[in-house]
Scaffold this motif. Structure first.
Motif, PDB file in Angstrom:
ATOM      1  N   LYS A   8       1.249  -6.386  -4.785  1.00  0.00           N
ATOM      2  CA  LYS A   8       2.374  -5.721  -5.439  1.00  0.00           C
ATOM      3  C   LYS A   8       2.672  -6.441  -6.751  1.00  0.00           C
ATOM      4  CE  LYS A   8       4.258  -4.676  -0.873  1.00  0.00           C
ATOM      5  NZ  LYS A   8       5.322  -4.993   0.114  1.00  0.00           N
ATOM      6  N   TYR A  50       8.377   3.538   2.451  1.00  0.00           N
ATOM      7  CA  TYR A  50       7.262   4.481   2.463  1.00  0.00           C
ATOM      8  C   TYR A  50       6.685   4.591   3.880  1.00  0.00           C
ATOM      9  CZ  TYR A  50       7.726   3.112  -2.418  1.00  0.00           C
ATOM     10  OH  TYR A  50       8.230   2.809  -3.660  1.00  0.00           O
ATOM     11  N   PRO A 102       6.695   1.479 -10.241  1.00  0.00           N
ATOM     12  CA  PRO A 102       6.124   1.258  -8.904  1.00  0.00           C
ATOM     13  C   PRO A 102       5.827  -0.215  -8.619  1.00  0.00           C
ATOM     14  CG  PRO A 102       4.397   1.881 -10.402  1.00  0.00           C
ATOM     15  CD  PRO A 102       5.665   1.820 -11.220  1.00  0.00           C
ATOM     16  N   CYS A 150       4.526  -1.512  -5.117  1.00  0.00           N
ATOM     17  CA  CYS A 150       3.336  -0.852  -4.568  1.00  0.00           C
ATOM     18  C   CYS A 150       2.078  -1.620  -4.963  1.00  0.00           C
ATOM     19  CB  CYS A 150       3.215   0.582  -5.086  1.00  0.00           C
ATOM     20  SG  CYS A 150       4.585   1.644  -4.610  1.00  0.00           S
ATOM     21  N   LYS A 165       1.841   5.019  -7.347  1.00  0.00           N
ATOM     22  CA  LYS A 165       2.280   5.759  -6.170  1.00  0.00           C
ATOM     23  C   LYS A 165       1.659   7.156  -6.218  1.00  0.00           C
ATOM     24  CE  LYS A 165       6.819   5.194  -6.573  1.00  0.00           C
ATOM     25  NZ  LYS A 165       8.255   5.196  -6.197  1.00  0.00           N
ATOM     26  N   GLU A 186       8.278   5.712 -13.310  1.00  0.00           N
ATOM     27  CA  GLU A 186       8.217   5.559 -11.851  1.00  0.00           C
ATOM     28  C   GLU A 186       8.515   4.133 -11.368  1.00  0.00           C
ATOM     29  OE1 GLU A 186       6.364   8.469  -9.085  1.00  0.00           O
ATOM     30  OE2 GLU A 186       4.667   7.127  -9.488  1.00  0.00           O
ATOM     31  N   GLU A 222       1.872   9.510  -4.182  1.00  0.00           N
ATOM     32  CA  GLU A 222       2.739  10.582  -3.712  1.00  0.00           C
ATOM     33  C   GLU A 222       3.729  11.031  -4.777  1.00  0.00           C
ATOM     34  OE1 GLU A 222       4.727   6.715  -2.297  1.00  0.00           O
ATOM     35  OE2 GLU A 222       2.748   7.478  -2.868  1.00  0.00           O
ATOM     36  N   VAL A 272      -0.662   5.980   0.969  1.00  0.00           N
ATOM     37  CA  VAL A 272       0.785   5.770   0.833  1.00  0.00           C
ATOM     38  C   VAL A 272       1.215   4.506   1.582  1.00  0.00           C
ATOM     39  CG1 VAL A 272       3.052   6.833   1.121  1.00  0.00           C
ATOM     40  CG2 VAL A 272       1.072   8.258   0.627  1.00  0.00           C
TER      41      VAL A 272
END
Length: 205
Positions: free
Chosen positions: A94, A25, A157, A160, A165, A155, A167, A186
């Protein structure tokens, strides 16, 4: 006979630019600046210190990542960045797994979360060192368990901070985003990054 005009002085060579992150990212965001750069993995322990606020954690880790990579590339301009989701002073990193992502999103639904995104720029040869914080306040919708499961299934994620996310499909989880640096959520605040790169001597345009 007129004297020949002096030749223009050559511009100084641009220093090597290194992104101290393996995050795809951040790499994709930095590519927007049309600069040549290399990527290096920062070997930094991301464990929070006792009583460390998420804001201070993000700032410390961003600078530590830049410094570690700058020690390997002393002539380069190095970018380090870190992001910590801040839920009323509680750091959410995360998730790594589906179950932890479910737990995070359940805690955040209907609430405001500050994504503390820090960026540092370091050049060891010149002694340049700056670090800035770009906090982003995000208000999550009051998500149902079914919405959380559907989102995570689509997704995934898990790499993250905060399990979303923005985006991608994660934007559907949100009611509002408040930020003065649009790409900070992001993972790399480009307005602040550009400001520090210019200060470090990197020519952007």
């Amino acid at each position: 006979m007129s004297a020949a005009a002096p030749s223009p002085s050559p511009e100084p060579a641009q220093r090597l630019l290194v992104l101290g992150s393996t995050s795809r990212y951040r790499r994709e965001l930095l590519q927007r600046l049309h600069l040549r750069f290399e990527v290096a993995s920062p070997d930094v322990d991301e464990t929070p210190n006792a009583g460390e606020h998420p804001r201070e954690l993000a700032l410390r880790l961003a600078l530590a990542k830049a410094q570690v990579v700058a020690a390997r590339f002393p002539a380069a301009v190095v970018i380090g960045s870190d992001q910590v989701a801040d839920l009323d002073g509680l750091a959410l990193g995360k998730p790594g797994t589906h179950d932890r992502a479910v737990e995070q999103l359940r805690h955040m639904r209907g609430r405001s979360v500050v994504f503390q995104t820090a960026v540092a720029v370091v050049c060891q040869d010149t002694g340049f060192q700056q670090v800035e914080l770009a906090p982003v306040r995000v208000r999550f919708r009051d998500l149902s368990d079914a919405e959380i499961e559907a989102y995570l299934e689509r997704e995934q994620p898990y790499d993250c901070a905060g399990s979303a996310k923005s985006e991608g499909l994660g934007i559907s989880l949100l009611d509002a985003i408040d930020s003065d640096d649009p790409t900070a959520l992001v993972g790399l605040p480009l307005i602040r990054t550009c400001r520090m790169l210019r200060a470090a001597g990197v020519k952007l345009l």
